[in-house]
Enzyme design. Structure first.
Site, short mmCIF file in Angstrom:
data_model
loop_
_atom_site.label_atom_id
_atom_site.label_comp_id
_atom_site.label_asym_id
_atom_site.label_seq_id
_atom_site.Cartn_x
_atom_site.Cartn_y
_atom_site.Cartn_z
CB CYS A 246 -3.01 6.27 -1.72
SG CYS A 246 -4.34 5.32 -2.51
CG HIS A 330 0.27 4.31 -5.13
ND1 HIS A 330 0.58 3.92 -3.84
CD2 HIS A 330 -1.07 4.11 -5.26
CE1 HIS A 330 -0.51 3.50 -3.23
NE2 HIS A 330 -1.52 3.60 -4.07
CD GLU A 332 4.10 3.91 -3.92
OE1 GLU A 332 3.15 3.12 -4.03
OE2 GLU A 332 3.93 5.14 -3.81
#
Length: 354
Positions: A246, A330, A332
């Site tokens: 990001c 992202h 995660e």
């Protein structure tokens, strides 16, 4: 409580207040996620922003003690159509209203969030005042005009001291622009020996730990404001395998001489389609960013590896000759829930030279 939302172009939305009794000013953005409001509110990448949730019912599974992405709420305010105070989930211990009151965050509900979203899509992100206090229109205008939006939150939201998390695996240095805890959890689950550095840590101090790899974290604001980190990263990528996520992806682009620009209203939600060119496969990803990398500006040194299936913006890239790569989304964020966790596996394999 009365709730009011006032945009810089003069648009007013009236509803009801919840959370902390107060007034905040920030950049209004919208998020299309159906779940994850706790993670969104505690994500440092939302610093300085007022979040308008497009999903109409927020709070039905409550708030628990283990799924925060940081120690506090970073968003300046929350806007929802309907809040649910009678939550139903075995992990929850408080409701969304109590969370906002405890964290000192202003909320407004019972407004047309669809109309607000259409407004943002039409006009772009706007400066916004959110209040559940009894203010006159003149007071609202005055408070809005007194606040200047900042874009350098990545310099302030991360750790202020070096943090060490021991592990038996590769030694990973993390530059903290406002890292989400789930990124750290993904490194821990791979048994990494982790050292988290403040945003402005020098190259010399980072290499003292002799890292096997460097992770450039997510974070809020305009990547062009991360001037000190850009200079450090220029040195890091010459000798240490590096992954950017990001904000880390955007700052990496600047470090190789690329450019970034602001989107009209950003990508925020858990349903963004991304195409992995190398794998010839599409993924649904979690995203939260207002800036993107200019594709043409990185073509000298980088190869685009991922593209956004909605607007074809750059979602991933890798260096042509160095062990360096990054993603805008992202991995995660768990919309899959583990579809894109291969990004971490790829990073660890690269660090190990496999």
């Amino acid at each position: 409580m009365r709730g009011i939302i006032y945009l810089e172009d003069g648009t007013i939305y009236e509803g009801k207040g919840f959370g902390k009794a107060g007034t905040s000013v920030g950049e209004i953005v919208f998020n299309t996620s159906m779940t994850g409001y706790q993670e969104i509110l505690t994500d440092p990448s939302y610093s300085g922003q007022i979040v308008n949730m497009t999903y109409p019912l927020i709070g039905n599974y409550g708030v628990n003690e283990i799924e925060n992405e940081s120690s506090k709420v970073h968003a300046k305010g929350l806007i929802v159509k309907e809040i649910c105070k009678e939550y139903s989930n075995y992990m929850a211990n408080i409701d969304i209203d109590s969370m906002l009151r405890n964290m000192g965050v202003v909320g407004v509900y019972d407004v047309d969030t669809r109309s607000i979203t259409k407004k943002i899509r039409s006009c772009g992100s706007l400066k916004c005042l959110i209040s559940n206090e009894d203010l006159s229109l003149d007071e609202i205008k005055k408070k809005l005009s007194e606040v200047e939006l900042k874009h350098d939150f990545m310099k302030r939201v991360g750790t202020k001291e070096v943090i060490s998390i021991k592990g038996k695996g590769p030694k990973i240095g993390v530059i903290d622009f406002g890292i989400k805890q789930n990124i750290i959890r993904n490194l821990i689950s791979r048994d990494c020996d982790i050292t988290i550095f403040p945003y402005n840590t020098s190259y010399d101090d980072i290499v003292k730990i002799n890292p096997d790899g460097i992770l450039l974290s997510n974070g809020p604001g305009d990547p062009k404001e991360a001037t000190e980190a850009v200079e450090t990263i220029k040195k890091i990528i010459k000798s240490i395998p590096t992954l950017g996520i990001c904000m880390g992806h955007q700052v990496l682009a600047l470090a190789v001489g690329g450019k970034t620009y602001k989107l009209k209203y950003g990508h925020r939600g858990g349903n963004h389609g991304v195409y992995d060119i190398e794998r010839d496969r599409a993924y649904i990803t979690s995203q939260n960013h207002g800036y993107v990398v200019d594709k043409e500006s990185i073509e000298k040194d980088m190869i685009v590896t991922h593209i956004n299936l909605n607007d074809e913006t750059v979602e991933g890239m890798k260096h042509k000759t160095l062990p360096v790569f990054s993603v805008q989304f992202h991995p995660e964020g768990s919309p899959g829930p583990t579809d894109t966790s291969y990004i971490f596996d790829k990073f660890i394999s690269m660090v190990k030279g496999e």
